[in-house]
Scaffold this active site. Structure first.
Site, PDB file in Angstrom:
ATOM      1  N   GLU A   1      39.357  46.425  20.826  1.00 17.39           N
ATOM      2  CA  GLU A   1      38.545  47.360  20.051  1.00 17.39           C
ATOM      3  C   GLU A   1      39.197  48.709  19.776  1.00 17.39           C
ATOM      4  O   GLU A   1      38.491  49.705  19.627  1.00 17.39           O
ATOM      5  CB  GLU A   1      37.235  47.601  20.811  1.00 17.39           C
ATOM      6  CG  GLU A   1      37.371  48.403  22.137  1.00 17.39           C
ATOM      7  CD  GLU A   1      37.481  47.569  23.395  1.00 17.39           C
ATOM      8  OE1 GLU A   1      37.903  46.410  23.290  1.00 17.39           O
ATOM      9  OE2 GLU A   1      37.150  48.078  24.478  1.00 17.39           O
TER      10      GLU A   1
ATOM     11  N   GLU B   1      33.860  43.401  18.955  1.00 20.55           N
ATOM     12  CA  GLU B   1      34.842  44.488  18.856  1.00 20.55           C
ATOM     13  C   GLU B   1      34.277  45.632  18.019  1.00 20.55           C
ATOM     14  O   GLU B   1      34.474  46.800  18.342  1.00 20.55           O
ATOM     15  CB  GLU B   1      36.164  43.985  18.251  1.00 20.55           C
ATOM     16  CG  GLU B   1      36.793  42.803  18.980  1.00 20.55           C
ATOM     17  CD  GLU B   1      36.912  42.969  20.488  1.00 20.55           C
ATOM     18  OE1 GLU B   1      37.034  44.114  20.955  1.00 20.55           O
ATOM     19  OE2 GLU B   1      36.859  41.949  21.196  1.00 20.55           O
TER      20      GLU B   1
ATOM     21  N   GLU C   1      44.897  48.252  26.477  1.00 21.49           N
ATOM     22  CA  GLU C   1      43.928  48.083  27.553  1.00 21.49           C
ATOM     23  C   GLU C   1      44.434  47.010  28.529  1.00 21.49           C
ATOM     24  O   GLU C   1      44.882  45.971  28.071  1.00 21.49           O
ATOM     25  CB  GLU C   1      42.562  47.659  27.018  1.00 21.49           C
ATOM     26  CG  GLU C   1      41.529  47.604  28.133  1.00 21.49           C
ATOM     27  CD  GLU C   1      40.133  47.188  27.663  1.00 21.49           C
ATOM     28  OE1 GLU C   1      39.973  46.809  26.482  1.00 21.49           O
ATOM     29  OE2 GLU C   1      39.223  47.242  28.487  1.00 21.49           O
TER      30      GLU C   1
HETATM   31  N1  TRP Z   1      38.423  45.077  25.588  1.00 18.88           N
HETATM   32  C1  TRP Z   1      38.761  43.784  25.070  1.00 18.88           C
HETATM   33  C2  TRP Z   1      37.424  43.163  24.694  1.00 18.88           C
HETATM   34  O1  TRP Z   1      36.689  42.706  25.515  1.00 18.88           O
HETATM   35  C3  TRP Z   1      39.446  42.930  26.079  1.00 18.88           C
HETATM   36  C4  TRP Z   1      40.923  42.846  26.003  1.00 18.88           C
HETATM   37  C5  TRP Z   1      41.682  42.610  24.924  1.00 18.88           C
HETATM   38  C6  TRP Z   1      41.842  42.891  27.070  1.00 18.88           C
HETATM   39  N2  TRP Z   1      42.988  42.507  25.260  1.00 18.88           N
HETATM   40  C7  TRP Z   1      43.118  42.702  26.575  1.00 18.88           C
HETATM   41  C8  TRP Z   1      41.702  43.061  28.412  1.00 18.88           C
HETATM   42  C9  TRP Z   1      44.235  42.684  27.380  1.00 18.88           C
HETATM   43  C10 TRP Z   1      42.809  43.041  29.226  1.00 18.88           C
HETATM   44  C11 TRP Z   1      44.080  42.864  28.706  1.00 18.88           C
HETATM   45  O2  TRP Z   1      37.006  43.199  23.610  1.00 18.88           O
HETATM   46 ZN    ZN Z   2      34.861  43.848  24.990  1.00 15.99          ZN
END
Ligand code: TRP
Ligand code: ZN
Length: 880
Positions: free
Chosen positions: A268, A302, A125
């Protein structure tokens, strides 16, 4: 580095092709990992025929590409341009196979597949998957994945990916493989792979429908003794999501992996959550109360994404707050239920008002649903997460708990397996609650912190009390003040008599109890309360029912009354904060005029009452006795005077510590305990109040305070008490005690990387003027590395929160941060773009500091910049 290009929400188009299944094979190697991908592709009937299939890729070496088994020729069959690969003239349905080589050991950006100590792991992500293979890497493309991982049996005995293991075995050359299958179609950003020499803690959870789920936490062997708490937190979260949202886990296996090099807190990925080791590992010897509570919240966050994010995901990245706002609200509610609801609310609001409000007031302010971006990684912000959560909280307020639950049930069932928009969530709630939420949608498109100006009038003859509320939102970049429209705002409130009794509220003949929610929709709104026997004291925005800045001129006496008597715990705390802030501001004015500051007698009076009245809630008392931070106070100033704020806050602390020395000492002694450490609520509250008392004893300037801190430090009872005492010693002017603490702590914990992060942080936040040199010195320490984001945050990030030293008038603090940002720009653009933020907030400092900060921004701009930094630097300089 590619040409920065702006992406707009209004340009969204559904993909021309869907991917039904993805089959991946990884042959792991430090510098030459091979990734073979087979995509079964199908034309999307909603789009015109004959469009090329567009794939994205970054830092990939293409080794082979074929369509239905026929090798393709570059130029004729496909074209590569920058980060895109277009496969030309394709059929309605076909199979595309590619093979690429990637270099995980050289990947310092920590996006895609990379090495962290001895393991391989991924972070996809938002757009890391394109660093693994050519793919239509957008969240609305959802596919079922089958993944085979091949690696060396001795060094990589554990091979993990999403879903369930379906096959494994040995291969020639001391290799082995495991094949994983994830039955739930998912976007590529939820893909994960981990390989390494890991050990696991295993447990089980029986779901509400009676299914047995295996739970595993995978870590390096030496960290196994730090996994028990996380496992308990996971089970609590699973139970809570069943009880509160009716959400049951769907696979038979749920895995968590701890990784020491990680850009954010945790991720997640479906069935395989990957965590920053700091966000999962803890035991009573090494972790503080705050760390335990943070870990519990992140584990829950998560896990909750499994429904709010994975099963129902985002159509495009503009919808990021759809999953993040909802999931933060869910984890906040979980923590409030498990621990103390008032304390959790106080902490969350304090965080929001200090940091999200600052973002709203700065050059990178953006709506909860942005309309454009250059680099989406820059939008994992406090506005998306924290303000996004406040919007969901307001919706729950507006609907009430019953209809809110009906609405989320409808949302999850209607959109299960789909990639959707904010509107889909709002419409589900509107339908379930039979409410019109059209105006509420403005909260998602309008940036900035709304201001509520409240005035009132009391008519003694008519026994009527009229409250008038005006709302407006200040201009933000791209949204002038004239463009801002009135918002739909739930305002929770009550009235108190001059004696502090809660008054029964009557509006238009309707009795509303002592606490009610009024809804604001217009730029100006009046409410008339009837049968009000004398001029009341209003208690406004109870529980912080909306993320707004409230302006009402309570008299100091009214604040003191609210602090003592308001039935809303949050507003009792907030009244105290206002009194404290005013005391700091008045000390500041005296200091600026070279006069001796004096302690506000009213504040002394209420603090005196607080410290001498037996309390049944020490956790709340600890919050009530904590002064607002320098950064929070600075947020209220048109011209920030860094040094005066610092001196004024110190003065108030010292004066309170001195005036109530005996009371704080009694409080401190009362709360000593020999009970073995557990991170449970009652003990946490006890330690919190004890350490607040100790901080006032030290602030008083009497030697005995520091002697007690040394005693507590040397007693080494638990990490919470040790770190609290160490901070007081290291931040004191007694260099002998400070050196003693630094030396002993460093020797004792040199082997533990996570504990050493605290050791760095405490040293670089001290107010003494030697800090800059110390930061430079510590950056050479063997435990520090610019490649590890936790170290960068612990040392450089913490230094940038050091108000007096980061903002040194010679500009050397700014220069140091810029030097680091320039290096990080090459190593890890995501982290570089986060670290630069303090330099972008120059607008309200004095001319000289503004000039110095802008000079550093200009210097950074002359570098060949990553997209991440380019976007932030441009916005920051444009705001000047
Ligand atoms: N989706 C993740 C959370 O909020 C966020 C996240 C984890 C993320 N690693 C990342 C976003 C790297 C940008 C880049 O739980
Ligand atoms: Zn999140």
């Amino acid at each position: 580095m590619s040409e920065p290009r702006t992406i707009y929400l209004k340009d969204y188009q559904p993909p021309a092709y869907w991917i039904d299944t993805v089959s991946l094979k990884f042959v792991l190697d430090d510098h030459d990992t091979r990734v073979q991908a087979t995509l079964s592709v199908r034309h999307n009937p909603a789009r015109e025929v004959g469009l090329p299939l567009r794939l994205y890729g970054v830092d990939l070496t293409l080794k082979a590409i074929a369509l239905d088994g026929q090798p393709l020729e570059e130029g004729r069959d496909y074209r590569i341009e920058g980060e895109t690969l277009d496969v030309l003239s394709v059929a309605e349905q076909f199979e595309l196979t590619t093979e690429v080589s990637i270099d995980p050991a050289a990947n310092t950006a920590l996006e895609g597949l990379y090495r962290s100590s001895s393991m391989f792991c991924t972070q996809c992500e938002p757009e890391g998957f394109r660093r693994i293979t050519w793919y239509p890497d957008h969240p609305d493309v959802m596919a079922a994945y089958t993944v085979t991982v091949v690696g060396d049996r001795a060094s990589l005995p554990v091979l993990l990916s999403n879903g369930n293991p379906i096959e494994s075995g040995d291969l020639p050359n001391n290799r082995h493989y495991v094949t994983w299958q994830d039955p739930f179609p998912k976007p590529s950003y939820l893909f994960a792979l981990v390989a390494g020499n890991l050990e696991k803690r295993e447990d089980h959870f029986i779901t509400q429908s009676g299914r047995k789920v295996t739970l595993q936490i995978w870590v390096e062997k030496q960290d196994l003794n730090k996994t028990e708490f996380a496992m308990g937190a996971l089970k609590r979260a699973m139970r809570w999501d069943e009880d509160t949202y009716g959400r049951e886990y769907d696979l038979d296996l749920f895995m968590i992996v701890a990784v020491s090099d990680f850009n954010m807190g945790a991720m997640e990925n479906k069935g395989l959550n990957i965590f920053n080791s700091a966000a999962v590992l803890a035991n009573p010897e090494t972790a503080t109360d705050a760390a335990f509570q943070r870990i519990e919240g992140i584990i829950a966050h998560e896990y909750f994404h499994n429904w709010s994010g994975d099963r129902v995901t985002c159509r495009d990245w503009f919808q990021l707050a759809l999953k993040e706002g909802l999931t933060v609200f869910r984890d906040q509610s979980f923590s409030a239920d498990i621990n103390s609801a008032p304390v959790k609310r106080i902490q969350d609001v304090n965080f929001l008002r200090t940091h999200q409000f600052a973002e709203d007031a700065g050059p990178t302010a953006h709506p909860v649903r942005p309309e454009s971006f250059i680099e989406i990684s820059n939008f994992y912000t406090l506005t998306i997460y924290e303000k996004g959560a406040e919007l969901v909280r307001m919706l729950k307020h507006l609907l009430g708990p019953g209809d809110y639950r009906k609405g989320t049930d409808l949302y999850f069932s209607r959109f299960d397996g789909q990639a959707v928009r904010v509107e889909d969530f709002i419409d589900s709630l509107a339908e379930a609650g039979n409410r019109d939420l059209t105006q509420f949608m403005r909260w998602y498109s309008q940036a900035g912190t709304p201001m509520l100006e409240v005035s009132d009038e009391y008519d003694e003859g008519a026994q009527r009390y009229r409250l008038t509320v005006r709302q407006h939102t200040p201009a933000t970049p791209g949204q002038p003040a004239e463009s801002k429209q009135p918002l739909h705002i739930p305002l929770r409130l009550g009235l108190l008599s001059e004696q502090g009794e809660a008054l029964s509220l009557v509006i238009e003949g309707k009795a509303l109890g002592t606490d009610t929610v009024v809804e604001l929709r217009d730029a100006e709104h009046s409410f008339v309360f009837e049968n009000v026997a004398s001029r009341p004291v209003p208690s406004l925005l109870r529980g912080f029912s909306a993320p707004v800045q409230l302006q009402y001129d309570h008299s100091p006496a009214a604040l003191a009354l609210l602090m003592k008597h308001d039935e809303d715990g949050f507003n009792r705390w907030d009244a105290g904060q206002q009194l404290m802030r005013r005391a700091i501001e008045s000390a500041m004015r005296a200091i600026q005029q070279q006069q001796a500051p004096e302690l506000d007698p009213l504040l002394a009076d209420v603090v005196g009452t607080l410290v001498s009245t037996p309390s049944d809630d020490y956790a709340v008392l600890a919050e009530m006795l904590t002064l607002p931070s320098e950064q929070y106070v600075a947020g209220f100033q048109q011209r920030i005077d860094v040094d005066a704020i610092h001196q004024a806050r110190n003065f108030v602390r010292q004066a309170l510590g001195d005036t109530f020395y005996a009371e704080f000492l009694a409080l401190y002694r009362q709360q000593q305990s020999d009970a073995p450490y557990v991170p449970e609520f009652k003990q946490i509250a006890q330690r919190a109040i004890k350490n607040v008392a100790l901080s006032y004893l030290c602030a008083s300037g009497r030697d005995e305070g520091l002697a007690l801190a040394k005693q507590q430090f040397d007693a080494d009872a638990n990490m919470t008490d040790v770190r609290a005492a160490m901070t007081l010693l290291v931040h004191s002017d007694n260099s002998e005690l400070a050196d003693h603490a630094v030396k002993r702590f460093g020797e004792q914990w040199g082997h533990d990387s996570l504990v050493m992060d605290a050791w760095f942080g405490i040293q670089v936040t001290r107010p003494q003027p030697d800090v800059l040199e110390r930061v430079k010195f510590l950056m050479q320490h063997p435990a520090f590395s610019l490649k590890n984001p936790n170290k960068v945050r612990a040392l450089v990030g913490a230094f940038a929160t050091n108000r007096v030293n980061f903002h040194r008038i010679d500009g050397e603090g700014y220069r140091l941060l810029a030097d680091v940002v320039i290096e990080l720009n090459r190593l890890n653009p995501e982290i570089a773009a986060r670290m630069i933020v303090p330099l972008t907030r120059y607008q309200r400092f004095d001319e000289q500091r503004q000039q110095l900060m802008r000079e550093q921004l200009e210097r950074i701009r002359r570098e060949p910049l990553s997209r991440n930094l380019f976007e932030i630097v441009e916005k920051a300089l444009a705001a000047g």
